[in-house]
Design a protein around this motif. Structure first.
Motif, PDB file in Angstrom:
ATOM      1  N   LEU A 410       0.837  -1.202   0.000  1.00  0.00           N
ATOM      2  CA  LEU A 410       0.000   0.000   0.000  1.00  0.00           C
ATOM      3  C   LEU A 410       0.871   1.252   0.000  1.00  0.00           C
ATOM      4  N   TYR A 411       0.326   2.339  -0.536  1.00  0.00           N
ATOM      5  CA  TYR A 411       0.982   3.644  -0.455  1.00  0.00           C
ATOM      6  C   TYR A 411      -0.073   4.736  -0.458  1.00  0.00           C
ATOM      7  N   TYR A 412       0.340   5.943  -0.036  1.00  0.00           N
ATOM      8  CA  TYR A 412      -0.582   7.059   0.110  1.00  0.00           C
ATOM      9  C   TYR A 412       0.233   8.327   0.323  1.00  0.00           C
ATOM     10  N   ARG A 413      -0.404   9.467   0.134  1.00  0.00           N
ATOM     11  CA  ARG A 413       0.253  10.739   0.436  1.00  0.00           C
ATOM     12  C   ARG A 413       0.128  11.034   1.922  1.00  0.00           C
ATOM     13  N   ASP A 414       1.219  11.474   2.530  1.00  0.00           N
ATOM     14  CA  ASP A 414       1.202  11.742   3.967  1.00  0.00           C
ATOM     15  C   ASP A 414       1.110  13.234   4.293  1.00  0.00           C
ATOM     16  N   ASP A 415       0.717  14.046   3.279  1.00  0.00           N
ATOM     17  CA  ASP A 415       0.681  15.491   3.505  1.00  0.00           C
ATOM     18  C   ASP A 415      -0.699  16.098   3.239  1.00  0.00           C
ATOM     19  N   ILE A 416      -1.744  15.278   3.222  1.00  0.00           N
ATOM     20  CA  ILE A 416      -3.080  15.811   2.968  1.00  0.00           C
ATOM     21  C   ILE A 416      -3.466  16.758   4.105  1.00  0.00           C
ATOM     22  N   GLY A 417      -3.854  17.974   3.745  1.00  0.00           N
ATOM     23  CA  GLY A 417      -4.251  18.972   4.741  1.00  0.00           C
ATOM     24  C   GLY A 417      -3.149  19.916   5.164  1.00  0.00           C
ATOM     25  N   GLU A 418      -1.903  19.618   4.798  1.00  0.00           N
ATOM     26  CA  GLU A 418      -0.797  20.476   5.238  1.00  0.00           C
ATOM     27  C   GLU A 418      -0.853  21.861   4.620  1.00  0.00           C
TER      28      GLU A 418
END
Length: 437
Positions: A410-418
């Protein structure tokens, strides 16, 4: 509300399974139809299915379409309009509102006719003509494909060079690689500012309050780099009819009422100290935006869509703070590669390290004897959400929930909302867009 009958229809890609599941969990009778053979296992074990949606229209109290597309053609708006003429309660568009997404030039005309400022833009069907235009009018531009190829997200290109040199290079490359399919495109002047989408639910007569304001994250990697995707995550909040709404969707209220539009409509904009500049419409549910919106509902989802489809005021109550949704994906997303998908992702098990499923929403997933598994062939199994009184709290909750999920690869963006905490919120406030109209 007494139990009602809801028919959900995916006539292209399967996108609405999570909302169907939520309405089903609230005690309503649900039937879900998926047209695409490759997607038909999506939401199995979560919601009841039907293999003939037209046979269920008499049964249904509410019919909900999830997209404007029927295969590679525009079509659900026409179908929804026909069903409404027969007296059915439908969440869906019209042929005209479908065109807002398919025909970017027409969308700009509608905005201008209703008093909304737009960026300088021009449509082309000839690459050499477009190249000559940029060379004669040097500036940064955005290339936006028109027609069916606009769904190939990586073709949208945002120019970087002040003289448009990179845009010229890209147009030359597109002529060679995509000239046989890319029959038209729009060049739009690029402006700097805060990118924000204004989203409202329309009941056929007027916008339902509150209004949703969301921030899309379309690039694959953190820091907004990498290939374009449909969406990697969204942050949002809700508000009244503020200045930003009044300068955009608010000006289209009468136009939408004349159309008889029912559903979600979103206009994505660039905002700066000089003005508000619409970029594009989404005259349908956004994904995963609708999942995050549903997570923030504090009134029943089924009641909301029933009232919306019947032209009532749903009296929508929502979480008062901020919300963050993160799309959890698998190889080869956002690309199509059947061999890679078969080796890494197909039918993969979704393992949870806690018993809680709070904030966990399905996209391309199924339930097999109690075990969640990856379904379909797109590599987008889950959307994970969080809420908080601040954007930071919402981020912390969402990413804490992701930490409790195990799917190999799995992978995803870790900066949503920054972006909000890094200054977008302060800028919108300082420019006066979040205050009263």
């Amino acid at each position: 509300m007494d139990s009602k009958n809801f028919l959900f229809c995916s006539l292209d890609a399967a996108l609405i399974g999570d909302i169907a599941w939520q309405v089903h969990k609230e005690g309503h009778d649900v039937k879900y139809y998926i047209e695409a053979e490759s997607d038909q296992e999506i939401a199995d074990g979560f919601v009841p299915k039907t293999d003939d949606w037209r046979a269920e229209t008499e049964w249904a109290d509410v019919i909900i379409f999830d997209d404007i597309w029927v295969g590679s053609d525009i079509g659900t708006g026409e179908i929804a309009q026909e069903l409404r003429a027969e007296g059915k309660a439908v969440v869906g568009g019209t042929p005209t509102t479908d065109s807002l997404e398919e025909d970017r030039g027409y969308a700009m005309e509608v905005l201008e006719e209703n008093g909304v400022n737009t960026l300088e833009h021009r449509e082309f069907s000839d690459f050499d003509e477009a190249i000559a235009f940029v060379q004669e009018n040097p500036a940064p531009y955005v290339i936006k494909p028109l027609g069916e190829v606009q769904n190939v997200k990586r073709l949208l290109y945002v120019g970087r060079d002040d003289d448009g040199g990179d845009v010229v290079d890209v147009l030359r490359a597109y002529k060679k690689a995509w000239g046989h399919r890319m029959k038209g495109f729009q060049l739009q002047r690029k402006v700097e500012g805060v990118e924000v989408a204004i989203c409202g639910f329309f009941n056929g007569d007027e916008f339902v309050e509150p209004i949703n304001f969301n921030f899309e994250h379309k690039k694959l990697f953190p820091g907004n780099i990498g290939p374009q995707t449909g969406e990697m995550g969204t942050s949002m909040f809700w508000s009244g009819r503020n200045n930003l709404f009044a300068r955009t969707l608010g000006k289209l209220e009468e136009w939408l009422a004349d159309e008889g539009y029912v559903g979600s409509i979103d206009v994505n904009c660039i905002v700066n100290a000089n003005g508000v500049y619409p970029l594009e419409f989404t005259p349908r549910f956004g994904y995963p935006t609708i999942t995050l919106q549903e997570e923030s509902f504090e009134s029943p989802t089924g009641q909301f869509f029933y009232d919306l489809a019947h032209g009532n005021d749903p009296d929508l109550r929502v979480h008062s703070g901020y919300q963050v949704g993160v799309r959890v994906v698998l190889p080869p997303f956002p690309f199509d590669d059947e061999e890679t998908y078969d080796e890494n992702s197909r039918n993969a098990a979704v393992v949870f390290e806690t018993d809680s499923r709070e904030g966990i929403h399905i996209e391309d997933a199924k339930n097999v004897d109690g075990q969640w598994r990856v379904a379909g062939d797109n590599g987008m199994p889950l959307v994970v959400t969080g809420k908080g009184e601040t954007m930071g709290e919402a981020r912390e909750q969402a990413y804490g929930r992701i930490d409790d999920i195990v799917i190999p690869n799995l992978y995803y963006r870790d900066d949503i909302g920054e972006r909000w905490t890094d200054g977008d919120g302060d800028r919108l406030q300082a420019w006066g867009y979040l205050g009263p109209a």
